[in-house]
Motif scaffolding. Structure first.
Motif, short mmCIF file in Angstrom:
data_model
loop_
_atom_site.label_atom_id
_atom_site.label_comp_id
_atom_site.label_asym_id
_atom_site.label_seq_id
_atom_site.Cartn_x
_atom_site.Cartn_y
_atom_site.Cartn_z
N ASN A 1 3.58 4.57 11.37
CA ASN A 1 2.23 4.24 11.16
C ASN A 1 1.91 2.96 10.60
OD1 ASN A 1 1.04 6.77 11.89
ND2 ASN A 1 0.46 7.51 9.86
N GLN A 2 2.53 2.42 9.57
CA GLN A 2 2.43 1.40 9.09
C GLN A 2 2.70 0.08 10.15
OE1 GLN A 2 0.73 0.77 6.49
NE2 GLN A 2 0.44 2.80 5.79
N ASP B 188 7.32 9.24 10.22
CA ASP B 188 6.01 9.14 10.75
C ASP B 188 5.20 8.13 10.16
OD1 ASP B 188 6.34 11.16 12.79
OD2 ASP B 188 5.18 12.76 11.82
N SER B 189 5.20 8.41 8.50
CA SER B 189 4.38 7.28 8.24
C SER B 189 4.84 5.81 8.27
CB SER B 189 4.13 8.13 6.60
OG SER B 189 3.11 7.60 6.03
N LYS C 143 0.12 -0.17 12.79
CA LYS C 143 -0.98 -0.88 12.08
C LYS C 143 -0.67 -2.38 11.92
CE LYS C 143 -3.45 3.23 9.98
NZ LYS C 143 -4.70 3.01 9.86
N TYR D 7 9.31 0.86 1.21
CA TYR D 7 10.14 0.08 2.26
C TYR D 7 10.49 -1.10 2.10
CZ TYR D 7 7.32 4.20 3.64
OH TYR D 7 6.75 5.58 3.97
N GLY E 299 1.07 -1.34 -0.02
CA GLY E 299 -0.09 -0.04 -0.05
C GLY E 299 0.87 1.21 0.07
N GLU E 300 1.53 1.66 1.08
CA GLU E 300 2.22 2.76 1.21
C GLU E 300 3.71 2.36 0.78
OE1 GLU E 300 2.28 5.39 4.66
OE2 GLU E 300 4.48 5.53 4.39
N LEU E 301 4.23 2.94 -0.20
CA LEU E 301 5.35 2.15 -0.81
C LEU E 301 6.49 2.91 -0.49
CD1 LEU E 301 3.57 2.19 -4.39
CD2 LEU E 301 3.82 0.45 -3.08
N HIS F 171 14.87 6.75 7.06
CA HIS F 171 13.82 5.89 6.35
C HIS F 171 14.67 4.19 6.32
CE1 HIS F 171 12.15 9.34 4.45
NE2 HIS F 171 11.18 8.79 4.92
N PRO G 181 12.58 6.77 0.01
CA PRO G 181 13.16 5.50 0.80
C PRO G 181 13.56 4.47 -0.05
CG PRO G 181 11.21 6.34 1.82
CD PRO G 181 11.26 7.22 0.22
N HIS H 216 1.95 12.40 17.65
CA HIS H 216 1.56 11.46 16.34
C HIS H 216 1.28 9.98 16.72
CE1 HIS H 216 1.64 10.14 11.98
NE2 HIS H 216 2.94 9.27 12.48
N HIS I 274 10.15 12.47 13.06
CA HIS I 274 8.90 12.84 11.91
C HIS I 274 9.23 12.38 10.56
CE1 HIS I 274 5.97 14.75 14.70
NE2 HIS I 274 6.89 15.70 14.88
N ILE I 275 10.65 12.26 10.31
CA ILE I 275 10.96 11.73 8.70
C ILE I 275 10.19 10.39 8.65
CG2 ILE I 275 12.60 11.11 7.24
CD1 ILE I 275 14.34 13.22 8.68
N LYS J 74 -2.32 6.15 17.41
CA LYS J 74 -2.54 4.78 17.10
C LYS J 74 -2.88 3.85 18.27
CE LYS J 74 -1.29 4.99 12.97
NZ LYS J 74 -2.17 6.38 13.02
#
Lengths: 783, 783
Positions: free
Chosen positions: B492-493, B488-489, B496, B151, B147-149, B459, B181, B539, B485-486, B543
């Motif tokens: 998130n993953q 953050d996403s 999750k 990594y 999904g989020e690409l 990353h 990344p 942030h 914060h770099i 979650k």
């Protein structure tokens, strides 16, 4: 390309360019160390030294070297050059060059080009009440904050777009080159149009070390580095060495050739864009050894090469010797200003690196020609009587904006790969996606020239847009809501840049950074849990209220009004969250405009509290919550006709904050007029519910506020099931009303059970049939 | 390398491998479309089709092709192979292969390898109550959420570390390859030790298109792509085409050679790691044309190639023809399971891709051997009687942890470039920074083998650590607070992933992801405003509470205790925020342990409310706030000896939440016992103040809570000036007490003015002298 050995510079030019470089190096070291005695008129003593030595020497002499040679190119060719200094720790270099060329004194008259000014220049650096040690908004000529690394090249490309005469020289540290955003920013050249856009000259500065490590690119074989840069699509040139005279000659010759090649590319010749690899020692010209350890050429020169100058007389003597090695007496005149021969090597007026108007974009900013968004209004005979896809309609207005500003060439859209997916594809009626790589006949909307740029890198999209805005243009970034977190940290830096630059008179306001976050948490049909995150708003509101605006338009007409407002605004970050899916239209255009201007208001047509205070307030912010609140309001009207329900919609989220906290905030009186001081308030919110509490905890009625929102429950399912999973569906809201309006619970037990059963029925039906029940899918406002 | 033409596969093997591929493709298309009639035993009718067609076909056949050929390698060589599927949209492929090899049925018995099971497999996909359309934790064999690409490759390298026998085949989509990344993750090979670590085979899958665009890497000349991959340090192999038979032969021959080369690298031969470029049509073997538009080989096959199957009989017929083109009758037996010859081509037991234990890391997880952290205790004869640098002491314990687990090789530290800067450098007494690029004699702590990995890419650090943890090992990521914060996403993953995998019985718990955030907002001496952001906590707490833990140890001993606790924990994300600068030691070790176990408590030695309720509560969380609160408490004791002050310190931030919201949350009774129900509470907090309100707004005494924290004021200045700028200094806290304790204001006007004057004096002194006044710098707890 190998090294060049020609002697391009004659004796005078060589002498002057080296003098300029020595002067910049002297001024750089002075900033790090000296509180006083700036010209070494007397022997250095401890009290001349700053008590806390804070700054970064390592990268600085290389940056000064680059600036000296850029000045030569500018003067010889009357070239329009701006810089982006990726090694942002090199603040001393940026300040030294600005002082030498006079732009520092123009912005800060107390830092004049004399001894007193030099003292002020030294003193302010990394000093309380002064300026940070990084290249920062305070530096004339910069559009790029140093410190967090990765974005230099994207900023440079953003600056070059639509500036055909501009050459952006972008220094990339070999540390920064390891970051992901930088590693993929090289590809941005594949979007740059040779004639319509400007040129970017990446200068990869290999000084070999980071804080405590060698850099990867400095430790791979030459042929590997060469292949990498060719693989990125560039023609590499190398300037490598440490002997100043030879280095000046090679640098001058190489830059001459590079500028010629850039000219050829821009004239349409099929050449690759050049890249310059500058390999010099870290801490070049600084102390070779300190306390028996090698410093020049190692990571030990990253920050302060001589750390104990105030306490250790040997260090103090070494500092004096180091500073004297630049022969300041040859560089500065009796007043302390740069000597005449040095001033003569500085470009003049707006050609100076610190004065290039592109680096103070507000100077060049032209108001967009904005066609009337009302012409795209959804016709709303009655609330919810029609439906439309908000972002699709917005796309039509954006198409008109693009067309109206085509000549000005100052508005662009950026997105990872989602302009069409986000249903903005009407824009392709008037423009294309800019692309210089291979084209196939089967491609759609790709073009050599176009005002949309799509690359599957949120970092590059954000970086290009920032560079574009900072140089005085306008733009919009459309992105899937969840994945905008990829640029959380870039957003941070831009918001901080805005906060600081707003306080500098000489920096003129720039266009706001506009986000359109769509494909949002409530409608991720093709995607699952991993695509659900409405938390960017939470992240953004941590930044200074004066620069942050958040809009949650509930329908098409409000989205149009909000978008128009955002494209007119200055110096903000505007976050617009709006769905792309078919949605009822609630407000006729004139009501929509009024509602957006107010930011929040009672929707009387949906309310039943016409006389006196309501029994309950149903509030909503966001398109999905608004739909559910209205469905709940209708159900309550049907089933509890005596209950006085007030519906409040919030489109400008910052209205919820106290007026003492945010410029858009409501006074307590305004807030109480909407939300009452003592009635239950059920608030259905687009994102994480606690944000609403955070914004309202000081309000009188906060104890009666109950918020529903996203609580990290979700997967690939139907839209209504998402609402049920997160307890924000209409039935749950009605249950909340029954549970919270005093006295209602007793008389409505049967109704409550009916709601519970209905939720369960929906849940089971969805899992059996894979879609929502028509009664939900096709629901419309019945009154 | 050019194409290979040899015939490696004999007729039988070719037939079987193609059959396997067709079966996987059939099962993939079936998942996207079919609710029923999975084996096409009757002609397809509309009611067999899912009402909402949600999934991604485009990348899927290529992934199936890779899996088929990986199985061949595994079988022929008894190879230990796991996969990472970067094109995570290819969920159907991962499920199809898991079903064919039986691992799906083992995890989910209702999805057996028969007709009923196939129906269940199809039905669950992208269906309410089922599984997402992406590769997700539910898929056996995956450690990577789609999904989020960006990594995939970092995850693969993380998995390979310290697994010398493992080959991680990592498929990288050409979309993902554009992300930052991913673009820098290629360099991670420069850390991998050929013998001590495993191997990563990147498979760059060029199918040419993203959602709506061609990909950059598919549209550059071959020689440019080749140079890029060589520049990244790899030896490229190419498998390009679309004719299945030829492609099978080339793929088999190429993979054979690649695995031989990997073997040679691992034996120590000086070869480069191979990379495989697989260029196949997007939507390969799917409908060539739909409604007159080319689909196979274009972006139109990205999601659902035939969109209107339920409504449009032509589309329905096309779907049937498409599915039949795989000749399911040859692939599945009478029961609906894979035919025998197909089962024979599947590896057995834990060699199956879906059963590799590395992909369910909890199976392999070994408890760390944790030396007693008490041995590093700071001696605290009286509170504040000594001082230490918390992270420096932690570094000594981490050194011992590394030494104790050296044989197990299951603990690593990751950081961008800051292990030494964050003062953890004691670890270099027992290990080095792993590095396979050039070494120089002057390098320090660099080594071919080492348990620290530093790369200037947050990353990659995060991705490596995630891959390392998901495959059953332990680690710690130390990072400057602002720059976390770099990722953050990425956080998130991962959060999750943890939430979902905790609900899957067959996934065993893994070690927690531990962040040490230091060089924090209050002590950014070398850096300015751009380095100040304490918002990662905000942030993170969005979650699910069940996976998030936040610790703010106020001194060295509490940091040690917290770190020990975190390294023992499972399935969490632990965030530890701790300073690196010299700080008073407050608690002797046994008190520190007790305090950390409680998470929050009254510091009686600092309080004056020994009898009855206090007049005011001074609360603190974080090292800088704790110091200020204690200084304020001492001032109040001196100047207002009758005032009853209670000092509360919070080390486990989640204790503030209600117990109904977070597993660590206090009951209201516990909370009220600390914070009272009606006395003024002044809370000095490390980060943005509103977070404390968000965590406590339901508490009885919330209306009396006043929070001081970071409010985006800062620059390069002294530590105390940072506190003054953000109104969290000791004098400001005392003023707050005077203003808020009822009745105090009238009698203390003179004292208040004295505090105001003192603040002003400090502010002016700092700006004059560039450092803090000794009375603040050297302050220690006087009682």
């Amino acid at each position: 390309m190998g090294e060049r050995t020609g002697t391009v510079l004659d004796t005078g030019e060589l002498r002057d360019i080296d003098a300029y470089w020595r002067a910049a190096n002297y001024l750089s070291a002075g900033q790090i160390y000296l509180l006083d005695n700036p010209l070494l008129r007397e022997p250095l003593r401890a009290e001349h030294i700053k008590p806390r030595l804070l700054g970064h020497w390592g990268t600085t002499p290389g940056l000064n070297f680059v600036c000296a040679h850029l000045n030569r190119i500018i003067q010889r060719r009357d070239a329009n050059v701006m810089y982006v200094l990726g090694p942002g720790h090199g603040g001393p270099a940026a300040w030294a060059n600005a002082w030498l060329e006079g732009t520092c004194s123009e912005a800060y008259p107390h830092i004049d080009r004399d001894e007193r000014g030099m003292r002020a220049l030294f003193r302010q650096f990394s000093f309380p009440g002064g300026v940070p040690s990084h290249v920062s908004p305070e530096v004339p000529g910069s559009i790029h904050e140093g410190g967090e690394l990765g974005y230099a090249l994207a900023h440079a490309f953003g600056a070059a777009l639509d500036n055909p005469d501009l050459l952006v020289a972008c220094v990339i540290g070999d540390g920064e080159a390891e970051t992901g955003p930088l590693a993929t920013s090289w590809h941005a050249a594949k979007f740059l149009h040779p004639r319509r856009d400007g040129a970017v000259l990446p200068i990869l500065h290999l000084n070999g070390y980071k804080i405590a490590n060698p850099t990867l690119l400095a430790r791979i074989p030459h042929e590997e580095l060469d292949a990498l840069l060719r693989g990125y699509g560039y023609l590499p040139y190398y300037v490598e060495g440490h002997e100043p005279e030879a280095m000046h000659q090679v640098m001058a010759a190489t830059l001459d050739e590079i500028v010629d090649v850039i000219g050829a590319v821009k004239r349409g010749e099929r050449k690759r864009w050049p890249v310059l690899v500058l390999r010099t020692p870290k801490g070049w010209t600084g102390p070779a050894e300190v306390d028996g350890m090698a410093v020049e050429g190692t990571w030990r020169s990253h920050q302060v090469p001589l750390p104990a100058v105030r306490e250790n007389p040997e260090h103090l003597a070494a500092l004096q010797a180091w500073l004297r090695s630049y022969r300041p007496e040859e560089l500065f005149d009796a007043d302390g200003g740069p000597v005449e021969s040095l001033r003569a090597r500085v470009p003049s007026g707006p050609r100076r690196l610190g004065a290039n108007p592109h680096a103070n974009g507000g100077l060049l900013l032209r108001q967009l020609d904005l066609p009337d968004f009302r012409e795209h209004a959804a016709e709303v005979a009655k609330p919810g009587g029609s439906a439309s896809e908000p972002t699709r309609v917005l796309g039509r207005w954006l198409r008109d904006v693009l067309a109206a500003n085509d000549d000005a060439a100052n508005f662009r859209l950026f997105g990872p790969d989602e302009t069409a997916s986000n249903r903005l594809d009407a824009v392709y009626e008037v423009t294309g996606k800019q692309w210089q790589a291979q084209l196939l006949d089967s491609d759609e909307h790709l073009a050599r020239e176009g005002r949309v740029i799509e690359m599957l890198s949120e970092h590059v999209c954000q970086g290009l847009l920032e560079g574009y805005l900072l140089t005085g243009r306008h733009g919009l970034f459309s992105c899937y809501e969840a994945f905008i977190h990829i640029v959380d940290s870039m957003f941070n830096q831009h918001a901080k840049w805005l906060k600081t630059s707003r306080r500098l008179d000489w920096r003129r306001p720039i266009a706001s950074l506009n986000y359109l976050l769509t494909s949002h948490v409530w409608r991720q049909d093709h995607n699952g849990f991993s695509h659900q995150d409405p938390g960017f708003i939470d992240h953004a509101v941590n930044k200074k209220a004066e620069v942050i605006r958040v809009y949650l338009p509930p329908d098409t007409n409000t989205l149009l009004s909000v978008a128009d407002h955002c494209l007119r605004s200055r110096d903000y970050v505007n976050i617009i969250v709006a769905g792309k899916n078919q949605l009822p239209d609630w407000l006729p255009m004139e009501e929509a405009v009024l509602h957006c201007a107010r930011g929040a208001g009672i929707w009387e047509w949906a309310s039943t509290d016409t006389e006196g205070e309501p029994d309950v307030v149903l509030a909503c912010a966001g398109d999905a919550p608004t739909l559910e609140v209205l469905a709940a309001a209708a159900w309550l009207r049907d089933h509890l006709p005596g209950l006085k329900v007030r519906v409040v919609n919030v489109v400008d989220l910052m209205r919820l904050q106290p007026d003492t906290e945010h410029p858009h905030g409501m006074t307590d009186r305004e807030f109480d007029a909407l939300f009452t001081t003592d009635k239950p308030v059920l608030f259905a919110y687009h994102g994480y519910p606690w944000l609403i509490h955070r914004l309202t905890y000081r309000r009188a009625n906060h104890d009666n506020l109950h918020v529903r929102g996203y609580k990290e429950e979700g997967t690939t399912t139907t839209p209504f099931d998402m609402l049920v999973m997160n307890d924000m569906d209409r039935f749950r809201l009605c249950i909340d009303v029954l549970d919270r309006v005093p006295g209602l619970g007793v008389t409505t037990a049967r109704l409550r059970q009916q709601l519970v059963d209905t939720r369960a029925r929906h849940h089971a039906w969805i899992r059996e049939h894979g879609e929502d029940l028509p009664e939900v899918r096709d629901w419309s406002w019945p009154y």
